[in-house]
Design a protein around this motif. Sequence first.
Motif, PDB file in Angstrom:
ATOM      1  N   UNK A 541       6.970  -9.775  15.502  1.00  0.00           N
ATOM      2  CA  UNK A 541       6.888  -9.336  16.903  1.00  0.00           C
ATOM      3  C   UNK A 541       8.272  -9.173  17.533  1.00  0.00           C
ATOM      4  N   UNK A 542       8.370  -8.263  18.487  1.00  0.00           N
ATOM      5  CA  UNK A 542       9.636  -7.994  19.178  1.00  0.00           C
ATOM      6  C   UNK A 542      10.099  -9.201  19.990  1.00  0.00           C
ATOM      7  N   UNK A 543       9.181 -10.067  20.347  1.00  0.00           N
ATOM      8  CA  UNK A 543       9.508 -11.243  21.167  1.00  0.00           C
ATOM      9  C   UNK A 543      10.316 -12.285  20.403  1.00  0.00           C
ATOM     10  N   UNK A 547      15.738 -11.823  24.546  1.00  0.00           N
ATOM     11  CA  UNK A 547      15.911 -10.787  25.572  1.00  0.00           C
ATOM     12  C   UNK A 547      14.621  -9.993  25.780  1.00  0.00           C
ATOM     13  N   UNK A 548      13.768  -9.980  24.748  1.00  0.00           N
ATOM     14  CA  UNK A 548      12.522  -9.205  24.799  1.00  0.00           C
ATOM     15  C   UNK A 548      11.296 -10.098  24.998  1.00  0.00           C
ATOM     16  N   UNK A 549      11.483 -11.242  25.629  1.00  0.00           N
ATOM     17  CA  UNK A 549      10.386 -12.209  25.767  1.00  0.00           C
ATOM     18  C   UNK A 549       9.226 -11.672  26.612  1.00  0.00           C
ATOM     19  N   UNK A 550       9.481 -10.698  27.477  1.00  0.00           N
ATOM     20  CA  UNK A 550       8.417 -10.167  28.344  1.00  0.00           C
ATOM     21  C   UNK A 550       7.781  -8.908  27.761  1.00  0.00           C
ATOM     22  N   UNK A 551       8.018  -8.637  26.483  1.00  0.00           N
ATOM     23  CA  UNK A 551       7.417  -7.459  25.846  1.00  0.00           C
ATOM     24  C   UNK A 551       5.911  -7.650  25.711  1.00  0.00           C
ATOM     25  N   UNK A 552       5.161  -6.730  26.271  1.00  0.00           N
ATOM     26  CA  UNK A 552       3.696  -6.823  26.267  1.00  0.00           C
ATOM     27  C   UNK A 552       3.138  -5.443  25.965  1.00  0.00           C
ATOM     28  N   UNK A 553       2.912  -5.128  24.681  1.00  0.00           N
ATOM     29  CA  UNK A 553       2.512  -3.771  24.313  1.00  0.00           C
ATOM     30  C   UNK A 553       1.144  -3.381  24.864  1.00  0.00           C
TER      31      UNK A 553
END
Length: 611
Positions: A541-543, A547-553
């Motif tokens: 996962x991108x998380x 820095x990308x902790x709020x990524x929500x596809x």
Amino acid sequence: MEREAVMQRKKSSCYLCLKGNLFTEKAVCIVCDAKYCSNCVLRAMGSMPEGRKCVTCTGFRVDDSKRGTLGKCSRMLKRMLTEMEVKQIMRSELSCNANQLMPERVFVNGYYWYDEVSGYWGKIGQRPCQIITPHLRVGGQLMRNASNGNTSVLINNREITKRELCMFQLSGMQCKGQPHFWLSADGSSQEEGMKCIKGRIWDKSRIKLFCSLLSLPTPPDSVNPCGGEVNGVNCCEKKILCKLLLLGEQNSGTSTIYKQAKLLFKVPFSEDERRNIKFTILRNLYRYIGILLEGRERFEEESLSGKGKRQVIDEPGSSGQIDDKTMYTLSPRLKAFSDRLLKVMASNLEAIFPYGTSEYAPFIEELWRDPSFQSTYNRRNELDSLPRVASYFLERVVVISQPDYEPSDMDILYAEGITSTNGLSCMEYSFPESTQNSSIDSSNQNDPLVRYQLIRVDPKCLVENYEWLEMFEDVDLVLFCVSLTCYDEFFEDSRGFLTNKMLASKQLFENIVIHPTFDLKNFLLILNKYNMLEEKIEQVPLTECDWFCDFNPVINTSLAQYASRYVALKFKTLFNSLTGCELFVSIVNALEPETVDEALRYAPVACALIN
């Protein structure tokens, strides 16, 4: 040579048809002041290779009273010609040699400094901007601080700037300590107090190339890299040069993009470059083989210790005993070669090259065909230190290990670790004619009088010394490359701490953007390795990156496509917070020429949109 129009005619009439009056719109020759009406101007001036001159005035100097009109087209010509034709004529008018101000007619006053020995001159407090005729009776004594240099190196009693120091060091001049050199107009140099006269620096083609890269002047009678031979590209006339600076973290893909650009625009690799590439590929190949041999030993130990009992092969030995062999066990001959190769690689891998390769080639071929080595290769995904690109070269190991091997274009593209010895790579190119399927507006990118200079700085140089950046204050666009797959990868920094590679790219990007050299500069973000992201993001996962902790596809959307847009938005937001400007983004796969071509075509368009 100078020329005047001499003919008998009616006052204010056309010089060719002798018709018209004071109110008739006319085009004026910038040499002889002849005036032509709209019906005669094209017959009188032809294709205008040097701008608005009569055909018979071509090659003659411009009337100095008309220098203020150079490059300023009349309304009549704008109506008669296409926009592209007008641009080409005006640029020819500004850039052709016949229209340039002669060095003898340059008036140097108190606002400029002039070095009468070498011919260098420039504005007070700034680096040299031109080399003109030496020994002119202009200016006064050359002051040490004329160009505001701070290197403690003197050339003709002037303390030179950092850019000049870099150029002179590349020419072979020993600049350690606080030396004082005398530099002649022909480029020969001599250290003060020494009798030895060094060779002419202007005779070295690479010096002309680096002068172009560093925006330093070369003598007017030398072949300028922008107008002569550069990396095999011949430019017959002086053209407008647009500079693109390619930067990025290690393994971001800047090297592959640079090599792809050379292949795309048919800029040949020099013999030295190809030799360096060949040895780099061979070194990498032996490193890959070493990683597999170490993995083979590990897999064999695991099998023998019971972790892979199904992989043990029981065969009676010569003494009637059962020998423990696994599918990873090499024959005695290959085992001896493996041990010898690993020992050499541990001490000095360079000892193999170039002469040892012919000796090792038969063993390498035999090793590759061995079932135990193939069994190890089939588990290559378990070897973290084996790069993804290794598969390409390992499957060509028989060809590459041959003594007469020469790298193909694909070999060059896939090869990792290819860098210039001084950390800088530079090439010039122009765009070929656009195809009808091109998605980019061709009017913005295919101007025949615009050439592009792509400059790549090795990432190691950026990490070690940010002073490199000061040499690129005149670039038109910064291309910053980021790998889309590095969000879960780490490396050990100079302090010994593990650092996330994506966060390191973010930090480098910030440092570049806020660097004073790039104040108000245009930026294009290149997000590389999209094809690899499509595979990776399904597993990791991108998380994984903080820095990308709020990524929500979003559901029912391509995960890789959504992730790449998300990463682009993060960088765009960061750039806007630092500069208040818009960041343009291009997504590429560096190994695919179409995507690199599209990104490089987009670069001048982005520049035009920003400006």
